[in-house]
Design an enzyme around this catalytic site. Sequence first.
Site, PDB file in Angstrom:
ATOM      1  CE  LYS A  34      -3.727  -1.927   2.801  1.00 35.88           C
ATOM      2  NZ  LYS A  34      -4.449  -1.794   4.060  1.00 35.88           N
ATOM      3  CD  GLU A  99       8.830  -1.085  -1.895  1.00 37.74           C
ATOM      4  OE1 GLU A  99       7.748  -0.525  -1.642  1.00 37.74           O
ATOM      5  OE2 GLU A  99       9.077  -2.261  -1.591  1.00 37.74           O
ATOM      6  CG  ASP A 100       7.320   2.601   0.545  1.00 33.09           C
ATOM      7  OD1 ASP A 100       7.793   1.507   0.188  1.00 33.09           O
ATOM      8  OD2 ASP A 100       6.929   2.824   1.698  1.00 33.09           O
ATOM      9  CB  ILE A 102      14.877  -0.165  -0.967  1.00 32.11           C
ATOM     10  CG1 ILE A 102      13.868  -0.404  -2.092  1.00 32.11           C
ATOM     11  CG2 ILE A 102      15.875  -1.307  -0.843  1.00 32.11           C
ATOM     12  CD1 ILE A 102      14.449  -0.645  -3.438  1.00 32.11           C
ATOM     13  CG  ASP A 103      13.749  -1.419   5.063  1.00 32.80           C
ATOM     14  OD1 ASP A 103      13.602  -2.457   4.410  1.00 32.80           O
ATOM     15  OD2 ASP A 103      12.901  -1.029   5.878  1.00 32.80           O
ATOM     16  CE  LYS A 151      17.162   8.400  13.679  1.00 34.65           C
ATOM     17  NZ  LYS A 151      17.410   8.189  15.066  1.00 34.65           N
ATOM     18  CG  PHE A 152       8.952   3.168  11.174  1.00 39.73           C
ATOM     19  CD1 PHE A 152       9.135   1.910  10.635  1.00 39.73           C
ATOM     20  CD2 PHE A 152       7.690   3.728  11.136  1.00 39.73           C
ATOM     21  CE1 PHE A 152       8.073   1.207  10.078  1.00 39.73           C
ATOM     22  CE2 PHE A 152       6.624   3.045  10.587  1.00 39.73           C
ATOM     23  CZ  PHE A 152       6.816   1.778  10.058  1.00 39.73           C
ATOM     24  NE  ARG A 165      -2.023   2.787   4.512  1.00 40.21           N
ATOM     25  CZ  ARG A 165      -1.003   1.992   4.249  1.00 40.21           C
ATOM     26  NH1 ARG A 165      -0.040   2.408   3.471  1.00 40.21           N
ATOM     27  NH2 ARG A 165      -0.948   0.786   4.761  1.00 40.21           N
TER      28      ARG A 165
END
Length: 183
Positions: A34, A99-100, A102-103, A151-152, A165
């Site tokens: 999402k 994609e938003d 990539i970690d 970081k998130f 969102r």
Amino acid sequence: MDSRVAPALWTELLAQDVMKEMGGHHIMGLCVLKWGYKFFADLLDYIKAPNRNSDKSIPMTVDFIRLKIYCNNQSTGDIKVIGGDNLSTLTGKNFLIVEDTIDTDRTMQTLLSLVKQHNPKMVKVASLLLKRTPRSVGYRPDFVGFEIPDKFVIGYALDYNEYFRDLNHACVISETRKAKYKA
């Protein structure tokens, strides 16, 4: 990193880079839901913009897939693929995965493995954010908006347990908000 970033500022530049590498060919865009829907929509708008003012149009088709890996701000370790039932349509096409973030790279590697089974002509990955984390195995997408610290991040379709969102910017979630919206 500034505490608030307006991702749309980088999206137009990324679209130009995508067109330099993939332009002139039919592009099949795959949005990773999402989280990536806002970035995907904005990126496609910028990619299609030259088509509006030209007699030469680049054909584009889109599809959506969902990869679920997070609960709260922690990876569950399991990657669930939802959608993408008919990826056989990828055969011989130029494919852009959007994609938003990539970690750890595991999610994208799983998706790339799935996509490549269908023999696309070209596969490129565009990511708005690339997280600098020691958990990364070093994968770098073809197109990156900008790199961020480990970081998130929430906002611009990035959520924390389905909240935030709707923000038009991306930012690091505070510990207070994490506690308030914990699952």
